[in-house]
Design an enzyme around this catalytic site. Structure first.
Site, short mmCIF file in Angstrom:
data_model
loop_
_atom_site.label_atom_id
_atom_site.label_comp_id
_atom_site.label_asym_id
_atom_site.label_seq_id
_atom_site.Cartn_x
_atom_site.Cartn_y
_atom_site.Cartn_z
N LYS A 207 0.83 -1.22 0.00
CA LYS A 207 0.00 0.00 0.00
C LYS A 207 0.85 1.26 0.00
CE LYS A 207 -3.96 -2.43 1.90
NZ LYS A 207 -3.34 -3.72 2.26
O1 LIG Z 1 -4.93 -4.61 -0.12
C1 LIG Z 1 -5.36 -5.58 0.51
O2 LIG Z 1 -4.97 -6.70 0.26
C2 LIG Z 1 -6.46 -5.38 1.46
C3 LIG Z 1 -7.38 -4.41 1.13
C4 LIG Z 1 -8.60 -4.36 1.81
O3 LIG Z 1 -9.49 -3.58 1.48
N1 LIG Z 1 -8.81 -5.22 2.84
C5 LIG Z 1 -7.88 -6.15 3.21
O4 LIG Z 1 -8.17 -6.93 4.12
N2 LIG Z 1 -6.67 -6.20 2.58
C6 LIG Z 1 -5.61 -7.14 3.02
O5 LIG Z 1 -6.03 -8.46 2.73
C7 LIG Z 1 -5.67 -9.36 3.79
C8 LIG Z 1 -6.94 -9.94 4.38
O6 LIG Z 1 -6.62 -10.95 5.29
P1 LIG Z 1 -7.71 -11.93 5.95
O7 LIG Z 1 -8.80 -11.05 6.47
O8 LIG Z 1 -6.94 -12.61 7.03
O9 LIG Z 1 -8.18 -12.86 4.88
C9 LIG Z 1 -4.81 -8.54 4.75
O10 LIG Z 1 -3.46 -8.68 4.38
C10 LIG Z 1 -5.29 -7.12 4.51
O11 LIG Z 1 -4.27 -6.17 4.78
#
Ligand SMILES: O=C(O)c1cc(=O)[nH]c(=O)n1[C@@H]1O[C@H](COP(=O)(O)O)[C@@H](O)[C@H]1O
Length: 275
Positions: free
Chosen positions: A96
């Site tokens: 990011k």
């Molecule tokens: O850019 C991202 O990957 C991201 C964007 C977003 O809107 N929401 C989001 O959860 N993420 C990332 O996606 C992953 C989600 O992880 P889990 O919720 O464990 O499946 C994490 O690494 C977050 O930082």
């Protein structure tokens, strides 16, 4: 990697899963803590157990940066391991980033050249000159935040200015930037009801969709409104897969979780594309 190669891999594996590699020393199995590089060993085991079910891996750099120089070494070993053993897999540095132009160029070099990721996540807040340095790299992809999965997405992203929600302006304006064909967008799975509107603006772009699994988003809803003729989705899950078990069987359980998501994806693909 080209988007065509990514698309071919999706059809071949009957999967558009991206496994999030968010390693946390407080959550990984205790027997790994005795090894020299527990984070790499954890990632390697997860990768070995899931590589045939997933088309992407997304290490989130926060989970490496938190451990300083050791964490960066673990990140480098992880990306090298994927690139050397599974070069067909699409890799995302979830960092990011985004800053004034000359600084963004350095971020782009770090992730595209030094670490050799296929893509990096970028925040759009600083605008065109903060994103174009990433877009200048051919066959590398810049995945820009559009509508994120978290509650705070409603603080700014859905606010209306000049008659249009900010996330829609981000999508529309970014299409006019130089090398915008190298753009993909992040849209959270928890915002499935927005996908139809988003597809009107970016019908052909790949969308990275985090938020199924631990955050409760629905895969079928995302697919119903977000898929395009080329599938066009990379759906990410981290915690629900990588922490399916804290025991010695963590890799096996991660595979079971990944398999169950892949099977749901295969059903969706066969109903929509007869693959
Ligand atoms: O850019 C991202 O990957 C991201 C964007 C977003 O809107 N929401 C989001 O959860 N993420 C990332 O996606 C992953 C989600 O992880 P889990 O919720 O464990 O499946 C994490 O690494 C977050 O930082």
């Amino acid at each position: 990697m080209t988007t065509q190669q990514l698309h071919e891999q999706i059809l071949q594996k009957k999967s558009f899963l991206c496994v999030g590699l968010d390693p946390d020393l407080d959550k990984i199995p205790s027997h790994l803590l005795e090894t020299e590089d527990p984070i790499f060993e954890f990632n390697k085991a997860i990768i070995d157990a899931t590589h045939d079910l997933t088309v992407g891996y997304k290490p989130n750099t926060a989970f490496f940066e938190a451990y300083g120089i050791k964490g960066w070494i673990s990140l480098q070993k992880t990306i090298n391991y994927i690139n050397e053993n599974f070069p067909e897999i699409f890799t995302i540095a979830d960092a990011k980033r985004g800053d004034i132009g000359n600084t963004s160029s350095m971020y782009a070099k770090a992730f595209f050249e030094d670490l050799n990721f296929d893509s990096v996540t970028v925040a759009p807040y600083m605008g065109k000159d903060s994103v174009e340095p990433f877009l200048a790299f051919e066959n590398k992809h810049t995945i820009m935040l559009a509508l994120t999965s978290n509650e705070g997405a409603f603080d700014f992203q859905t606010l209306t200015a000049n008659g249009k929600e900010l996330y829609k302006q981000v999508l529309e304006t970014s299409k006019t930037w130089k090398n915008s064909h190298n753009l993909m967008y992040v849209v959270g799975a928890t915002k499935a009801e927005y996908f139809a509107e988003i597809r009107k603006i970016v019908p052909d772009s790949f969308l990275l969709v985090p938020g199924i699994g631990a955050q409760g988003g629905s895969l079928s809803e995302v697919c119903k409104y977000g898929m395009n003729d080329n599938v066009g989705l990379l759906v990410n899950s981290a915690r629900a897969i990588i922490y399916a078990s804290k025991g010695n069987d963590f890799a096996e359980k991660a595979r079971e979780e990944a398999l169950s998501v892949q099977q749901e994806m295969e059903e969706i693909l066969s109903s929509m594309f007869q693959v």
